[in-house]
Scaffold this motif. Structure first.
Motif, PDB file in Angstrom:
ATOM      1  N   CYS A  72       1.018  -1.276   0.228  1.00 54.02           N
ATOM      2  CA  CYS A  72       0.135   0.192  -0.176  1.00 54.02           C
ATOM      3  C   CYS A  72       1.079   1.147  -0.242  1.00 54.02           C
ATOM      4  N   GLN A  73       0.735   2.498  -1.054  1.00 57.63           N
ATOM      5  CA  GLN A  73       1.657   3.135  -1.298  1.00 57.63           C
ATOM      6  C   GLN A  73       1.324   4.503   0.445  1.00 57.63           C
ATOM      7  N   CYS A  81      -5.315   1.022   2.601  1.00 56.48           N
ATOM      8  CA  CYS A  81      -6.076   1.903   2.119  1.00 56.48           C
ATOM      9  C   CYS A  81      -6.847   1.704   1.034  1.00 56.48           C
ATOM     10  N   CYS A  84      -5.331   3.342  -3.033  1.00 54.95           N
ATOM     11  CA  CYS A  84      -3.908   4.206  -3.421  1.00 54.95           C
ATOM     12  C   CYS A  84      -3.625   2.944  -5.074  1.00 54.95           C
ATOM     13  N   CYS A  87      -2.825  -0.644  -4.485  1.00 56.20           N
ATOM     14  CA  CYS A  87      -4.580  -1.083  -4.100  1.00 56.20           C
ATOM     15  C   CYS A  87      -5.551  -1.736  -4.723  1.00 56.20           C
TER      16      CYS A  87
END
Ligand SMILES: [Zn+2]
Length: 564
Positions: A72-73, A81, A84, A87
């Motif tokens: 995930c960023q 999240c 992003c 994801c």
């Protein structure tokens, strides 16, 4: 139209549409999710996981969520999240650093050599390259050996998730290098909850009995359940009734099954054959009906021998009343046992055997092999309140006084109430139930009160192999001590049995203890207070055998008819 439609994987739109995108939405695998989220929080994700469990229990789903959380960023968090770019691309199966491999169709050495080459390259855009290898037990032996080299020295950027329905066919050398997480079958209540949720989201309608029928047929696989729901909703144009679901499955109604079952239990061959013919005329599929009959008598056996809620919980109050009525035809436990055996004996019909039935039968037979008394008492008319019912909307039958609350004459304690069968505090077999064994000292003191966090014990058992593998690297002379040695909780501390005194002495220093705690923490993904105790393998084994024998004796003694 028969149960074999379960095998079809073409209808998976609902399963994919509602595939959980967050750990919090994963059904029925709380223990697995907790271990993974702890590892994410403490940034101690293992380089290799073995996910084992039956089909449709969420192994691939959890693997994909883990891949998202790792890449995930917004950073490594206990939940991805889902917003992003990384994801989202995992979500639509376009993320380059999540490599899903079906070992069933990529079993060759060349496939694995190819993997070994590519695993060395850095991830394309993420932090980790995640390899999700499904049905890993199907790899050939040479492919395994090639793969083992990669598992022994995985690059820092690689995480392997090996999924299997059959962990015992995964080579021990591979298993020991993985953190092993076991996925449970989805229980009936959780399954119903998921089905209701999805029916609501689809703005469709399905009656409770139709959903109960789906859940019972899916046998713990959410994927199968949603496949059946999808077929049912399509067939019934989004207004699904029990009758329609039965037509689709080719199963007889509960009433039809119970009429056949009652005739069998009475020993009336003529009535049983007449009822069978009637059910077939009404459209029941013979294979499906056979399966239902096996399930019915298995539930009767459960009712008479234990309070297995995962099985009895599948039945509504009305259905349990029918089960009890049929069960009361039996005077001896050997009778329902023989019925189940007769129903499952013939080779062409072995498909009707639920996976764990053989073990259940073996256990009951083993208990009876002692020559113990097997007479039965009639079950009370009212179900004990502990059993959940599948359809709470049914009005419960009028309650009778709890038989357990009835005052009993002195000395009657040996005849524990038939419905309860809780372990009796009685230390030895009741006199008069066969030859009296030589009195012997209590093999083990009673466990201390307050068993603490049994979840922690369960989580430890889930990662025990990993723990042993780590101990081996740390101090190879003591790793064997933890193989099969008992573990228990005492307060908040995890107490590990040690087989030999020399090893206990060797580990009995603050530094060694701290080292071992660190290893346990690494394996578990959470801090843990550890204690050690000496448990010689012989005495442990004897105590265990004695406990089982005593439990069997009490079980059978408890079922004895007073007048016999
Ligand atoms: Zn994200």
């Amino acid at each position: 139209m028969c149960a074999s439609i379960l095998a079809g994987d073409s209808l998976r739109a609902l399963y994919n549409k509602y595939r959980p995108q967050r750990f919090a939405d994963v059904a029925g695998q709380r223990h697995v999710v907790r271990i993974l989220q702890n590892a994410l929080v403490h940034k101690r994700v293992s380089h290799a996981y073995l996910f084992s469990g039956e089909r449709g229990t969420g192994k691939t789903t959890v693997g994909r969520i883990l891949a998202k959380a790792l890449n995930c960023q917004r950073g490594i968090q206990p939940e991805p999240c889902n917003d992003c770019e990384h994801c989202r691309s995992v979500g639509n199966e376009s993320f380059l650093d999540l490599i899903e491999i079906d070992a069933a169709s990529h079993t060759s050495v060349n496939d694995i050599r190819d993997l070994r080459e590519k695993v060395r390259y850095r991830p394309a855009s993420g932090r980790y390259k995640v390899y999700l290898i499904d049905e890993v037990h199907q790899l050939s032996r040479s492919a395994y050996n090639a793969f083992l080299k990669t598992l022994e020295e995985p690059p820092d950027h690689a995480v392997f998730i090996l999924a299997t329905t059959d962990p015992h066919r995964v080579l021990p050398t591979v298993r020991s290098r993985c953190q092993h997480l076991r996925f449970k079958r989805i229980d009936h209540a959780q399954m119903i909850g998921q089905l209701e949720r999805i029916v609501g989201l689809e703005e469709a309608m399905a009656d409770d009995q139709a959903l109960a029928l789906i859940a019972r047929n899916a046998e713990g696989s959410l994927r199968d359940a949603l496949g059946l729901l999808e077929q049912g909703l399509a067939y019934a144009e989004n207004r699904l009734t029990e009758r329609q679901m039965r037509e689709l499955l080719g199963t007889a109604g509960y009433e039809g099954v119970s009429i056949v079952a009652a005739a069998i239990a009475r020993g009336s061959v003529g009535d049983a054959m007449t009822a069978l013919a009637q059910s077939i005329d009404d459209g029941a599929d013979p294979t499906a009906l056979h399966r239902q009959l096996v399930g019915f008598f298995r539930a009767v056996l459960m009712l008479l021998t234990s309070r297995n809620e995962s099985i009895l919980g599948q039945y509504s109050a009305d259905e349990l009343a029918v089960l009890r009525e049929v069960a009361n035809n039996f005077a001896r436990i050997r009778q329902p046992l023989a019925v189940v055996e007769a129903l499952t004996e013939r080779p062409p019909l072995t498909a009707a055997r639920p996976p764990q039935l053989d073990l259940e039968l073996a256990i009951v037979q083993a208990a009876l092999a002692t020559g113990a008394e097997d007479a039965l008492r009639p079950l009370p008319a009212v179900e004990a309140p502990a059993v959940k019912t599948a359809a709470p909307s049914y009005p419960a039958p009028a309650a009778e006084p709890d038989p357990q609350a009835r005052p009993e004459p002195a000395g009657a304690a040996a005849n524990a109430p038939a419905a309860g069968l809780e372990p009796s505090p009685k230390p030895s077999v009741d006199p008069g139930t066969g030859p009296e064994p030589e009195p012997e000292p209590e093999p083990e003191p009673a466990p201390p009160p307050g068993t603490g966090d049994s979840d922690l014990l369960e989580r430890f058992e889930a990662v025990r192999e990993r723990f042993i593998a780590l101990v081996r690297e740390w101090d190879p002379t003591v790793q064997g001590q933890f193989l099969g040695a008992p573990a228990r909780m005492e307060g908040s501390a995890l107490v590990l049995g040690i087989r030999q005194q020399f090893a206990l002495d060797r580990l009995d220093s603050p530094a060694k203890r701290a080292g071992l705690e660190q290893i346990a923490q690494t394996a578990l993904g959470e801090p843990v207070e550890l204690r050690l105790e000496h448990v010689p393998s012989d005495s442990g084994g004897e105590a265990y055998t004695a406990r089982i024998a005593r439990a069997a004796g009490e079980l059978l003694g408890a079922r004895e008819i007073k007048d016999v």
